[in-house]
Scaffold this active site. Structure first.
Site, mmCIF file in Angstrom:
data_model
loop_
_atom_site.group_PDB
_atom_site.id
_atom_site.type_symbol
_atom_site.label_atom_id
_atom_site.label_comp_id
_atom_site.label_asym_id
_atom_site.label_seq_id
_atom_site.Cartn_x
_atom_site.Cartn_y
_atom_site.Cartn_z
ATOM 1 C CD GLU A 2 -53.275 54.768 42.424
ATOM 2 O OE1 GLU A 2 -53.587 55.844 42.969
ATOM 3 O OE2 GLU A 2 -52.557 54.705 41.409
ATOM 4 C CD GLU B 94 -54.931 53.880 37.670
ATOM 5 O OE1 GLU B 94 -54.248 54.916 37.815
ATOM 6 O OE2 GLU B 94 -55.871 53.577 38.414
#
Ligand code: BG6
Length: 477
Positions: free
Chosen positions: A177, A375
């Site tokens: 991320e 995710e």
């Protein structure tokens, strides 16, 4: 038309080293930046304490004790039929300070053993090199990723693990991320991504772009190096994808959403296309930012495009042109307003399964490269019933709806998706709040925010459900 998912689709689950391992000072591991990050709660910020201070709780120190219990945990993953398992390597286990020349053999052995255990069960490890942690020494001595020296330290760490595990791990990702820190106003994001607290910098946004340049170069060097070590390795980038819808069809809202999405696409553009897009160069010019680059950087970025995009998807947001809105801004995204068409979780994350299909299409349309949903999941407070079981039907409903949309993207839209690894397959410490109460797992861990609990594992209702999903390759939902 073939309505089935590919036979080799990588079903599995995901966690990160610091959120599950514990053993924070064992096996020669050095102090990591998350070891000095306190536990928090919904509405209670985690505190960065620089060193370990009495009177605070540090949930990551023990996390869920995967360090000592991974054999049993992996057996449970195998029981669910996992084809892959995503975790990360704690940099500070391999290079305790980060700037040493020689790695810590005990740390390397831990991952060797863990990967062997996975492979013994036919589970493919999927490994993130940097998932929100780094040796704390690199922050105190060098200022984290503000320093260009971090590029060489990270490449050295990556080279050691890529060489060591090249025959055990095929799928890698560089920075988890990485785009979170674009949201530089929230100290936690910059701290965990880069060891930099942007609001404390004289020119935080410019500093953030400088840090990012170092990470883009590091990521590209690692991709090229990985391919040179072993051409079979697949090395992806990893983006947090929160699509930003225009709140209305007012052209100002639509244009605003387009511009706001650059906060995500910048990261895909550099990683996947190998150069900075025009819009960011214009932004730097307009704001007078000088981002220091070396003459060789352009070629490094060009040569080191990532093989695939790993992405997290939890929610969507809606944005309204600044100044035009009446809604309450949601935390984190300038101009964002609650979307009246979707519901939110207790933590305010807006639940939007269609947003996953939308995101997959946006990314695939833009880059035409394989995507890996590494995710997705539903954080909730799980409460045991009278029989001591957890009936997490809400989690099943969330995952089912998202898998349905993923299937539509693959089957109807032709998007290439390599696999699906729901977040926190084993309950773990939450990243944003540092608490145990926000649970994602198929496997419950008896550990609580007050530090009590035996670490015992129990299967939730979703455990059996997910086993059937995998066994039917996504047909039985
Ligand atoms: C992603 C991270 O942001 O979302 C994970 O990559 C994190 O590390 C996950 O745990 C869920 O967030 P949270 O704050 O609910 O744990």
């Amino acid at each position: 038309m073939n309505n089935a998912l590919p036979k080799d689709f990588l079903w599995g689950g995901a966690v990160a080293a610091h959120q599950v391992e514990g053993g924070w000072d064992q096996g020669g591991k050095g102090l990591s930046i998350v070891d000095v990050l306190t536990s928090g709660a919904h509405g209670v910020e985690r505190v960065i304490t620089d060193k370990i201070e009495a009177g605070h709780r540090y949930a990551n120190h023990e996390a869920v004790d995967f360090y000592h219990r991974y054999t049993d945990d992996i057996a449970l993953f195998a029981e669910m039929g996992f084809k892959c398992f995503r975790t990360s390597i704690a940099w500070s286990r391999i290079f305790p300070l980060g700037d040493e020349l020689e790695p810590n053999e005990e740390g390397l052995r831990f991952y060797d053993d863990m990967f062997d255990e996975l492979l013994r069960h036919g589970i493919e490890p999927v490994i993130t090199l940097s998932h929100f942690e780094m040796p704390n020494h690199l922050v105190t001595a060098y200022g984290g990723w503000k320093s260009r020296k971090l590029v060489d330290f990270f490449v050295r760490f990556s080279e050691v693990v890529l060489r060591r595990y090249q025959h055990k791990v095929k799928y890698w990702m560089t920075f988890n991320e990485i785009n979170n820190q674009r949201n530089w106003k929230v100290p936690l994001f910059g701290y965990c991504c880069s060891g930099v607290i942007y609001p404390q910098e004289p020119n935080p946004e410019e500093c953030m772009y400088q840090v990012l340049h170092h990470q883009f170069v590091a990521s590209a060097r690692v991709v090229s190096l990985g391919h040179a070590i072993n051409p079979d390795l697949q090395i992806g980038c990893m983006l947090a994808m929160v699509p930003l819808y225009p709140y209305s069809c007012h052209p100002d809202d639509v244009m605003y959403a387009e511009i706001a999405m650059r906060e995500r696409f910048l990261f895909g553009d550099v990683h996947m296309r190998g150069h900075y897009p025009a819009y960011i160069r214009r932004e730097w010019q307009r704001k007078g930012y000088q981002i220091a680059m070396e003459p060789e950087d352009e070629e490094i970025l060009r040569a080191g495009c990532a093989d695939y995009i790993g992405l997290s998807y939890y929610m969507s947001n809606a944005v309204r042109a600044l100044g035009a809105g009446t809604g309450t801004a949601l935390s984190g995204f300038e101009g964002s307003v609650p979307n009246p068409h979707v519901k939110a979780s207790e933590w305010g994350w807006q639940i939007d399964p269609v947003g996953l299909r939308y995101t997959l299409n946006q990314l695939y349309g833009r880059y035409e490269k394989p995507l890996f949903i590494v995710e997705n999941g539903f954080g909730a407070r799980d409460v045991k019933n009278e029989q001591g079981e957890i009936d997490d039907d809400y989690r099943i409903a969330y995952l089912r709806a998202h898998i349905e949309q993923m299937k539509l993207a693959i089957v109807e839209d032709g998007v290439e998706v390599m696999g699906y690894t729901p977040w926190g397959c084993l309950d773990c410490v939450s990243f944003t709040t540092g608490e145990y109460s926000k649970r994602y797992g198929f496997i419950h861990v008896d550990r609580h925010d007050d530090g009590s609990g035996s670490f015992a594992r129990t299967r939730k209702r979703s455990f059996d459900w997910y086993r059937q999903v995998i066994a039917s390759n996504g047909e039985t939902l």
